[in-house]
Design a protein around this motif. Structure first.
Motif, PDB file in Angstrom:
ATOM      1  N   PRO A  45      64.934  25.218  70.921  1.00 21.73           N
ATOM      2  CA  PRO A  45      66.496  25.992  70.595  1.00 21.73           C
ATOM      3  C   PRO A  45      67.158  25.841  71.676  1.00 21.73           C
ATOM      4  CG  PRO A  45      64.188  27.209  70.060  1.00 21.73           C
ATOM      5  CD  PRO A  45      63.851  26.099  70.999  1.00 21.73           C
ATOM      6  N   ASN A  46      68.393  25.942  71.129  1.00 25.15           N
ATOM      7  CA  ASN A  46      69.903  26.027  72.039  1.00 25.15           C
ATOM      8  C   ASN A  46      70.828  27.014  71.766  1.00 25.15           C
ATOM      9  OD1 ASN A  46      72.306  25.352  73.131  1.00 25.15           O
ATOM     10  ND2 ASN A  46      71.303  23.276  73.891  1.00 25.15           N
ATOM     11  N   ALA A  47      70.866  28.235  72.709  1.00 25.93           N
ATOM     12  CA  ALA A  47      71.675  29.010  72.205  1.00 25.93           C
ATOM     13  C   ALA A  47      73.142  28.999  72.072  1.00 25.93           C
ATOM     14  CB  ALA A  47      71.617  30.266  73.223  1.00 25.93           C
ATOM     15  N   ALA A  48      73.634  27.927  72.746  1.00 24.90           N
ATOM     16  CA  ALA A  48      75.219  27.667  72.611  1.00 24.90           C
ATOM     17  C   ALA A  48      75.285  26.958  71.168  1.00 24.90           C
ATOM     18  CB  ALA A  48      75.579  26.976  73.830  1.00 24.90           C
ATOM     19  N   GLY A  49      74.283  26.139  70.983  1.00 27.71           N
ATOM     20  CA  GLY A  49      74.485  25.382  69.819  1.00 27.71           C
ATOM     21  C   GLY A  49      74.085  26.183  68.489  1.00 27.71           C
ATOM     22  N   ALA A  50      73.424  27.360  68.635  1.00 24.47           N
ATOM     23  CA  ALA A  50      73.262  28.321  67.565  1.00 24.47           C
ATOM     24  C   ALA A  50      74.413  28.935  67.344  1.00 24.47           C
ATOM     25  CB  ALA A  50      72.294  29.458  68.004  1.00 24.47           C
ATOM     26  N   VAL A  51      75.284  29.480  68.310  1.00 23.57           N
ATOM     27  CA  VAL A  51      76.748  30.044  67.966  1.00 23.57           C
ATOM     28  C   VAL A  51      77.529  29.009  67.543  1.00 23.57           C
ATOM     29  CG1 VAL A  51      78.717  30.968  69.312  1.00 23.57           C
ATOM     30  CG2 VAL A  51      76.255  31.424  69.916  1.00 23.57           C
ATOM     31  N   ILE A  52      77.519  27.828  67.936  1.00 27.67           N
ATOM     32  CA  ILE A  52      78.505  26.704  67.382  1.00 27.67           C
ATOM     33  C   ILE A  52      78.132  26.662  65.765  1.00 27.67           C
ATOM     34  CG2 ILE A  52      79.535  24.383  67.276  1.00 27.67           C
ATOM     35  CD1 ILE A  52      78.647  24.558  70.294  1.00 27.67           C
ATOM     36  N   TYR A  53      76.561  26.653  65.405  1.00 25.05           N
ATOM     37  CA  TYR A  53      76.324  26.555  64.024  1.00 25.05           C
ATOM     38  C   TYR A  53      76.680  27.697  63.371  1.00 25.05           C
ATOM     39  CZ  TYR A  53      72.876  25.795  60.271  1.00 25.05           C
ATOM     40  OH  TYR A  53      72.453  25.740  59.095  1.00 25.05           O
ATOM     41  N   ALA A  54      76.525  28.651  63.700  1.00 26.18           N
ATOM     42  CA  ALA A  54      76.742  29.798  63.039  1.00 26.18           C
ATOM     43  C   ALA A  54      78.363  29.971  62.697  1.00 26.18           C
ATOM     44  CB  ALA A  54      76.413  31.251  63.874  1.00 26.18           C
ATOM     45  N   GLU A  55      79.305  29.638  63.352  1.00 30.30           N
ATOM     46  CA  GLU A  55      80.678  29.447  63.235  1.00 30.30           C
ATOM     47  C   GLU A  55      81.082  28.558  62.319  1.00 30.30           C
ATOM     48  OE1 GLU A  55      82.066  29.158  67.302  1.00 30.30           O
ATOM     49  OE2 GLU A  55      81.991  31.035  67.559  1.00 30.30           O
ATOM     50  N   ASN A  56      80.526  27.178  62.361  1.00 31.40           N
ATOM     51  CA  ASN A  56      81.075  26.036  61.777  1.00 31.40           C
ATOM     52  C   ASN A  56      80.214  25.696  60.485  1.00 31.40           C
ATOM     53  OD1 ASN A  56      83.194  24.961  63.600  1.00 31.40           O
ATOM     54  ND2 ASN A  56      81.525  25.775  64.994  1.00 31.40           N
ATOM     55  N   CYS A  57      78.824  25.754  60.360  1.00 28.82           N
ATOM     56  CA  CYS A  57      77.968  25.269  59.558  1.00 28.82           C
ATOM     57  C   CYS A  57      76.879  26.219  58.719  1.00 28.82           C
ATOM     58  CB  CYS A  57      76.719  24.207  60.370  1.00 28.82           C
ATOM     59  SG  CYS A  57      77.411  23.341  61.737  1.00 28.82           S
ATOM     60  N   ALA A  58      76.924  27.336  59.049  1.00 32.94           N
ATOM     61  CA  ALA A  58      75.819  28.246  58.322  1.00 32.94           C
ATOM     62  C   ALA A  58      76.528  28.531  57.037  1.00 32.94           C
ATOM     63  CB  ALA A  58      75.783  29.610  59.254  1.00 32.94           C
ATOM     64  N   LEU A  59      77.872  28.496  56.757  1.00 32.19           N
ATOM     65  CA  LEU A  59      78.362  29.043  55.649  1.00 32.19           C
ATOM     66  C   LEU A  59      77.776  28.075  54.531  1.00 32.19           C
ATOM     67  CD1 LEU A  59      80.445  30.728  53.818  1.00 32.19           C
ATOM     68  CD2 LEU A  59      82.223  28.997  54.368  1.00 32.19           C
ATOM     69  N   CYS A  60      77.647  26.877  54.605  1.00 32.02           N
ATOM     70  CA  CYS A  60      77.218  25.697  53.543  1.00 32.02           C
ATOM     71  C   CYS A  60      75.652  25.755  53.911  1.00 32.02           C
ATOM     72  CB  CYS A  60      77.833  24.545  53.668  1.00 32.02           C
ATOM     73  SG  CYS A  60      79.511  24.467  53.212  1.00 32.02           S
ATOM     74  N   HIS A  61      75.228  25.304  54.947  1.00 33.47           N
ATOM     75  CA  HIS A  61      73.643  25.210  55.195  1.00 33.47           C
ATOM     76  C   HIS A  61      72.866  26.145  55.392  1.00 33.47           C
ATOM     77  CE1 HIS A  61      74.587  20.888  55.722  1.00 33.47           C
ATOM     78  NE2 HIS A  61      75.408  21.053  56.395  1.00 33.47           N
ATOM     79  N   GLY A  62      73.204  27.469  55.492  1.00 29.29           N
ATOM     80  CA  GLY A  62      72.457  28.806  55.569  1.00 29.29           C
ATOM     81  C   GLY A  62      72.305  28.906  57.191  1.00 29.29           C
ATOM     82  N   ALA A  63      71.980  30.169  57.190  1.00 29.65           N
ATOM     83  CA  ALA A  63      71.774  30.526  58.563  1.00 29.65           C
ATOM     84  C   ALA A  63      70.452  30.058  59.375  1.00 29.65           C
ATOM     85  CB  ALA A  63      71.623  32.299  58.536  1.00 29.65           C
ATOM     86  N   THR A  64      69.681  29.818  58.570  1.00 24.95           N
ATOM     87  CA  THR A  64      68.296  29.154  59.045  1.00 24.95           C
ATOM     88  C   THR A  64      68.238  27.643  58.372  1.00 24.95           C
ATOM     89  OG1 THR A  64      66.969  30.103  57.017  1.00 24.95           O
ATOM     90  CG2 THR A  64      67.251  31.408  59.094  1.00 24.95           C
ATOM     91  N   GLY A  65      69.337  27.132  57.906  1.00 25.68           N
ATOM     92  CA  GLY A  65      69.210  25.630  57.656  1.00 25.68           C
ATOM     93  C   GLY A  65      68.661  25.612  56.005  1.00 25.68           C
ATOM     94  N   GLU A  66      68.549  26.610  55.690  1.00 20.32           N
ATOM     95  CA  GLU A  66      67.924  26.458  54.228  1.00 20.32           C
ATOM     96  C   GLU A  66      68.590  25.834  53.106  1.00 20.32           C
ATOM     97  OE1 GLU A  66      70.132  30.539  54.141  1.00 20.32           O
ATOM     98  OE2 GLU A  66      68.887  29.308  55.628  1.00 20.32           O
TER      99      GLU A  66
END
Length: 303
Positions: free
Chosen positions: A203-224
């Motif tokens: 896990p990468n904490a900084a990457g999780a923040v970037i993911y939440a800001e840019n990717c979670a809307l479509c791919h889901g918070a946990t990548g579902e």
């Protein structure tokens, strides 16, 4: 008569031929052979009368029975066409969700779909429907579905295609290119987080923040993932474009989006139904959607 020579041990007349001291006897044919020969002659005469036999300038003799191999083929083809037409008519009035209720109809639909798949789909998905990861053609045998894996969803995708400008109801999902926006350490951190969703990296904490800001809307918070947008799952072991760091980074920077023809205007509805049944049967298809109690009620095409 006086010149005849008889072989004393057998009592058979010599024919008069001699070669290097060896002479030939005029041994008569066995009776069974003669009667067999006569029978074949009679059979040949009967055949010539009953069936086509003698070629003429423009056509052959027809025979009194009027039978021809062409005519027999035409009858068999007509019978096969009638059987197929009956099957297609039954398939046309049977909702796809009801196919499991008729085992014979489902079996025929899957068989017909397999044949249609070999004609229209193997060029991209392969003869075994395993797809091509390098080119982005999905594997139809697994359990991952961008737009849904029940038989209705599969049918809809076949009819309207993916990202087809000539179909107003085509499935369309977009992913922005992050080249220039996410680079260097930020890109490495995001790749770490994406891979960590399927336990392929720490896990990468900084990457999780970037993911939440840019990717979670479509791919889901946990990548579902999200079938509404055609966004793939990121938290399993199935990857459309590969799971190496290079492949993930390339997809983030300059995503390659797949396309699929819309077959609704190219194939008959029965053929599309058979294709949907076959793809659904490959192993990754999801449960049949429940339909209303009244079979006459139309089920929404949109999954």
């Amino acid at each position: 008569m006086g010149n005849k020579r008889i072989d004393e041990p057998t009592g058979t007349e010599f024919v008069g031929h001699e070669w290097d001291g060896i002479e030939e006897l005029d041994t008569p044919m066995p009776r069974w052979w003669l009667w067999t020969f006569y029978a074949t002659v009679v059979w040949a005469l009967i055949y010539v009368i009953l069936y086509p036999a003698w070629p003429l300038i423009e056509k052959g003799t027809e025979g009194v029975l009027g039978w021809t191999s062409r005519g027999q083929l035409a009858e068999e083809m007509s019978a096969a066409d009638m059987a197929r037409q009956s099957f297609r008519e039954e398939l046309a009035v049977t909702p796809l969700e009801r196919l499991p209720d008729n085992a014979d109809l489902l079996q025929q639909a899957v068989a017909g779909g397999r044949a249609a798949f070999q004609i229209h789909c193997v060029q991209c998905h392969g003869s075994g429907a395993a797809g091509n990861q390098e080119l982005g053609y999905p594997n139809l045998n697994d359990d991952d579905w961008l737009w849904g894996g029940d038989i209705r969803a599969i049918e809809y995708t076949i009819v309207h295609g993916i990202r087809q400008p000539d179909s107003s109801e085509t499935r369309t999902g977009q992913m922005p290119a992050f080249a220039g926006a996410i680079e260097g350490e930020r890109l490495d951190a995001l790749v770490d987080h994406v891979l960590s969703l399927s336990d392929l990296a720490e896990p990468n904490a900084a990457g999780a923040v970037i993911y939440a800001e840019n990717c979670a809307l479509c791919h889901g918070a946990t990548g579902e993932g999200s079938r509404e947008f055609g966004a793939p799952r990121l938290n399993d072991a199935i990857w459309l474009r590969g799971n190496s760091r290079e492949a993930v980074a390339r997809q983030i920077l300059n995503p390659r989006l797949g396309m699929m023809p819309a077959w609704g205007e190219r194939l008959e509805p029965a053929t599309i139904s058979m294709l949907a049944a076959y793809v659904h049967s490959l192993g990754g298809g999801e449960d049949f959607v429940e339909v209303a109690a009244d079979p006459a009620i139309e089920v929404d095409e949109q999954p």
